[in-house]
Design a protein around this motif. Structure first.
Motif, short mmCIF file in Angstrom:
data_model
loop_
_atom_site.label_atom_id
_atom_site.label_comp_id
_atom_site.label_asym_id
_atom_site.label_seq_id
_atom_site.Cartn_x
_atom_site.Cartn_y
_atom_site.Cartn_z
N VAL A 142 0.87 -1.17 0.00
CA VAL A 142 0.00 0.00 0.00
C VAL A 142 0.91 1.23 0.00
N GLN A 146 -1.97 6.23 0.27
CA GLN A 146 -3.23 5.52 0.52
C GLN A 146 -3.34 5.04 1.95
N THR A 196 -6.51 4.25 4.25
CA THR A 196 -7.40 3.11 4.01
C THR A 196 -7.66 2.37 5.31
N SER A 231 -11.31 -3.33 1.47
CA SER A 231 -10.58 -2.13 1.08
C SER A 231 -9.14 -2.48 0.66
N LEU A 232 -8.56 -3.46 1.33
CA LEU A 232 -7.19 -3.83 0.95
C LEU A 232 -7.18 -4.52 -0.40
N LEU A 287 -7.11 -2.24 -3.24
CA LEU A 287 -5.80 -1.63 -3.50
C LEU A 287 -4.81 -2.62 -4.12
N THR A 304 -3.96 -5.54 -2.76
CA THR A 304 -3.26 -6.38 -1.80
C THR A 304 -4.32 -7.16 -1.03
N SER A 308 1.41 -5.54 -7.79
CA SER A 308 1.08 -4.44 -6.89
C SER A 308 2.13 -3.34 -6.95
N HIS A 324 1.60 0.60 -8.23
CA HIS A 324 1.78 1.80 -7.42
C HIS A 324 3.16 2.44 -7.55
#
Ligand SMILES: Cc1cc2nc3c(=O)[nH]c(=O)nc-3n(C[C@H](O)[C@H](O)[C@H](O)COP(=O)(O)O)c2cc1C
Ligand code: SF4
Ligand code: FES
Ligand code: FES
Lengths: 238, 146, 525
Positions: free
Chosen positions: C397, C401, C404, C410-411, C414, C416, C506, C510
């Motif tokens: 993350v 972010q 969060t 919610s993870l 993102l 993850t 991931s 990001h």
């Protein structure tokens, strides 16, 4: 006997419930590439070549073990699947040392056939040239680890049909290797009955008859099915 | 490696000589005799009535089983996430250039021992050495009895 | 004045001399002073830790926590013991007590204040080696209640209504899993506790096993009663020797006192638990591999279905849950669905953060709250770049972010996962390609080798990432990296291969800049 009807690549198929998608596809005359599966041996779903798309499922399913269900819509040759199969074959080719021209199984190799089938003329991934060995200690047979694709058919046939359990898989991950006994030379393992079933079911030239030279190995996995069928149903076709 | 293994008997009995006890028996065998030598593996296979290849295949699958005698000392560098972030790589690089085996120290690695607050850490002969630097680690290893 | 001295002797503090500290302080024990070793007290980075509880006879006992205490220096230990004895013997000792060395930790710090301890309620309070203390703390009371009521369906319904989800990584609804196993025909069923905790940088389960093993046993017994199982296994990784020793002891004690075995607490319920110790294979945390390993075989996963609920250990219907999942159950039964609310999650906080250790927070707490407010943020002069969750199956993350909330959904959004609870903080000196490569090397090493995409794919991916790190890769290699990631994810047989590409994807999502900066357009392979 209850029957399932399903649709595979726009063809309607009716087949006995409990059959696999692979059997249904074959029934309908649709070829799905396979490697690890062999009728007569327990399935392991390890090579992932037979993955198919089923409507309503996000996951790709291995046809060799997925049971048919009423009303299923199956796609066996989408561009996505074709790309996947080519990559699987590339992964197999780059993982070992497959030099077809000098191989005993040249022309009769399932891996070679698969490469043609999925249109892999060269590998986009780099070759790894692993350092692997050849075991010629057995009086009748040889094992060339360079050509082994770890389908584990030999392990299963020796355990499930011959009952000798000479073979197993040793180590793990990229270091996996077929082993005989306590990782000994094949010839030193007393449990071996010299039946040759492992050689018979090997899809490549990894297991071979000692006298064979280039292009001379003719495996015949079909003999296994006849054997298993005969044992199970007490019916022989001499 | 001895040729008979009487000390293994209680463990074999506890598991009723059943195949599902294989890993427990291997664990105890290694604890008792230091490593899984060929005679020991053959003994275990016979006692549990398992094919040799099945015993070897299982033992070789797991990191912690070893088939050669251990050196006098062991130094495991933790290469778990926290230790990696905190510099385990540098420790390994320094140790790789040392003649550790000559001094009876076996170098290995482990993926996290679960006490990451001490990262980067090493486990020497079973004891955790926290917050290591290359100099501290080399000095500590030098103090080990050869 | 009566004193209770709690010294953390769990693995982390133990490695900093916690056991020496406990032994030195044992000398202080007397008629009014109790000294005991306890499980993790939380802020492991400040270990060895000591908690001092003083009861003056009036009002509530006062708790104080001290860190960085001397451990190896005999003179300092003796001075510490003297000072504590003086405190114990002085009826009106000047509060608060000050240690001659080490420092007092502020229990009002958010690190402590923002926690909600359900799973870890007794961890750090009781002596994990004493079943007497466990019983005095109320452990096994929920089992007793369940056995008296003898209504398995009601227990399953309660677990279902609570919304409890598996804490081992996948987050599968626990009540549903229990109901499935309960519905399976047959008299023989098995309950398995997954204590393999293989994610590097994660030690929540170790904390429970070392700090409060009886709560786990109670949770397992309640589950066994609910699904109709009479056999249980705990599969624990060999890298946790202390946890193994404490579990062995706890099982033995529970058998002696009739909380495990036949006719538990006078009921008709029988349940026995066997311990199985792993031998170093991460993939054995995957449930079908775990089953193989319990059966004494190579830890090779097999395709599901059939799920373990249908065909598990020895072919019997099997319930597999994580340590923390089971440890939630007694708390849930004690509180009821309402008071239990959204539950909690235990995290192990490590990496580039000021205070590292174990925390239990309400589900939905902000990442920023955990990492910055509770953990104190990055070390002096640095800033946080990312927080890694979910280990080799998870992702990073990015700092932007951090607001969060930590929930399963919610993870996932993102890129993850919640994972089992390992949280590794990375500061601005971290190269995310290096992190991606770290996890890929891990998966490559831990792949069981059964299926082609994972066995050979992780090797190719690892090699590609190395090429990028060595600045020998071109933009086409990056494309190949991405497409091979997707292929391995889509085609692997088990969760290991299916999620091995996630740390790469991931970080590509990001922190693409980190990758691009390392490409050299002219490079040819
Ligand atoms: C590669 C891999 C490793 C895993 N490791 C663990 C582990 O160490 N501990 C654990 O509880 N679950 C682990 N899991 C998840 C388990 O397969 C399983 O989902 C879990 O134990 C179920 O329990 P739960 O529902 O209580 O979470 C792992 C899964 C995979 C694919
Ligand atoms: S995905 Fe990896 S770990 Fe899982 S079965 Fe395939 S090779 Fe084994
Ligand atoms: S043939 Fe189905 S996975 Fe190999
Ligand atoms: S990462 Fe080294 S102990 Fe966890």
């Amino acid at each position: 006997m209850s029957v399932c009807t399903l649709r595979i690549d726009e063809r309607d198929v009716a087949i006995e419930a409990g059959s696999t998608l692979l059997q249904a596809a074959r029934e309908a005359g649709i070829a799905i590439p396979t490697l690890c599966v062999l009728e007569g041996l327990s399935p392991v779903a390890a090579c992932r070549l037979c993955l198919v798309e089923v409507s309503g499922s996000e996951k790709l399913l291995p046809a060799c073990i997925t049971p048919v269900q009423e009303g299923m819509q199956v796609h066996t040759a989408t561009p996505r699947l074709q790309e996947i199969r080519r990559t699987v074959i590339e992964l197999l080719f780059t993982e070992g040392n497959h030099v077809c021209a000098i191989c005993v199984a040249n022309g009769h190799c399932e891996l070679q056939d698969l490469a043609v089938e999925v249109g892999m003329d060269h590998s986009r991934l780099p070759y790894r040239f692993p350092d692997r060995h050849v075991d010629l200690s057995h009086p009748l047979f040889g094992l060339d680890h360079n050509r082994c694709v770890l389908c584990t058919r030999c392990v299963r046939v020796c355990d499930e049909v011959e009952g000798a359990h000479v073979w197993d898989v040793g180590w793990r991950g990229e270091h996996c290797r077929i082993i005989a006994g306590l990782d000994e030379p094949w010839g030193a393992v007393d449990a071996c009955t010299h039946c040759g079933k492992c050689v018979e079911v090997c899809p490549t030239g990894a297991l071979f008859h000692k006298g064979d030279t280039s292009e001379e190995k003719h495996s015949d996995p079909g003999r296994l099915q006849a054997l298993v069928h005969a044992r199970h149903h007490r019916q022989w076709t001499p | 490696m001895p040729e008979s293994f009487p000390d293994l008997e209680p463990v074999l009995q506890r598991h009723g000589r059943q195949a599902d006890g294989l890993i427990e028996v291997l664990n105890h065998g290694q604890e008792l005799y230091g490593y899984l030598g060929e005679p020991l593996l053959r003994h275990i296979a016979r006692e549990l009535r398992l094919p040799f290849s099945r015993v070897q295949g299982t033992a070789s699958f797991y990191h912690l089983f070893r088939f050669t005698p251990p050196l006098r000392h062991s130094c495991l560098v933790c290469t778990g996430t926290a230790c990696h972030v905190k510099g385990a790589g540098a420790l390994l690089a320094v140790l790789a250039g040392e003649p550790l085996a000559e001094r009876g120290i076996e170098l290995g690695s482990v993926r996290c021992v679960g006490t990451c607050s001490g990262a980067p850490l090493v486990v020497v002969d079973g004891a955790v050495w926290n917050l290591q630097t290359s100099t501290a680690l080399l000095a500590g290893l030098r103090r080990l009895e050869p | 004045m009566s004193l209770c001295l709690r010294v953390c002797t769990a693995a982390s503090c133990r490695s900093r001399g916690g056991e020496d500290l406990r032994q030195a302080l044992a000398a202080v024990a007397g008629s009014s002073t109790v000294v005991k070793g306890v499980g993790c007290l939380g802020p492991c980075s400040e270990g060895p830790l000591l908690e001092l509880e003083t009861a003056s006879g009036v009002g509530h006992p006062e708790r104080q926590l001290f860190g960085n205490l001397p451990a190896s220096d005999p003179a300092a230990l003796a001075a510490l013991a003297r000072s504590l004895r003086a405190c114990a013997e002085n009826p009106k000792a000047p509060a608060p007590w000050q240690p001659p060395a080490g420092q007092a930790l502020d229990l009002n710090h958010p690190f402590f204040r923002l926690q909600r301890r359900l799973v870890l309620k007794h961890c750090g309070r009781i002596d994990p080696e004493s079943i007497t203390e466990a019983l005095a703390a109320g452990i096994y009371q929920q089992l007793q209640r369940v056995l008296e009521a003898n209504d398995p369906a009601a227990v399953i319904e309660l677990v279902r209504r609570s919304g409890l989800r598996g804490r081992g990584g996948a987050g599968y609804p626990t009540g549903l899993k229990w109901a499935t196993v309960a519905k399976m025909p047959g008299h023989e069923k098995v309950v398995v506790c997954n204590a393999d905790e293989g994610d590097p940088g994660a030690f929540m389960d170790r904390t429970v096993l070392e700090g409060d093993p009886h709560t786990l046993l109670e949770g397992m017994a309640i589950a066994a009663h609910a699904v109709g199982a009479s056999r249980g296994f705990i599969y624990v990784r060999a890298e946790y020797p202390l946890a193994i020793a404490r579990l062995r002891q706890a099982i033995h004690q529970a058998e002696q006192q009739g909380w495990l075995g036949t006719a538990i607490a006078g009921s008709r319920f029988n349940f026995e638990i066997a311990l199985r110790v792993g031998a170093g294979a991460y993939v054995c945390g995957e449930e079908t591999a775990l089953i193989q390993s319990i059966e004494g075989k190579r830890g090779m996963p097999r395709p599901r279905p059939p799920y373990p609920a249908e065909q598990g250990v020895f072919g019997l219907p099997t319930l597999i849950n994580n340590v923390e999942t089971f440890a939630n159950v007694p708390a849930l039964l004690r509180l009821g669905v309402e008071a239990y609310g959204g539950g909690t999650k235990v995290f192990s906080l490590t990496g580039d953060v000021l205070r590292t250790g174990v925390i239990e927070v309400p589900m939905g707490t902000n990442l920023r709250t955990i990492v910055e407010t509770m953990g104190g943020g990055a070390p002096q002069g640095r800033t946080i770049k990312a927080v890694q969750t979910g280990g080799p199956s998870g992702g990073c993350v990015p700092a932007q972010q951090l607001d969060t909330p930590v929930t399963y959904e919610s993870l996932q959004a993102l890129g993850t996962i919640m994972g089992s609870g390992g949280m590794v903080v990375m500061d601005d000196t971290t190269n995310m390609v290096d992190i991606a490569r770290f996890f890929m090397a891990f998966s490559r090493e831990e792949s069981c080798g059964k299926c082609v995409p994972c066995r050979a794919g992780t090797v190719q991916l690892d090699n590609l990432l190395c090429r990028i790190l060595e600045r020998r890769a071109n933009p086409a290699d990056l494309e190949q990296l991405e497409s091979l990631c997707v292929m391995v994810m889509d085609t692997s047989l088990c969760g290991l291969g299916q999620s091995a590409p996630k740390p790469v994807l991931s970080t590509l999502r990001h922190f693409r800049g980190d990758y691009l900066a390392m490409l050299s357009p002219e490079a040819t392979p």
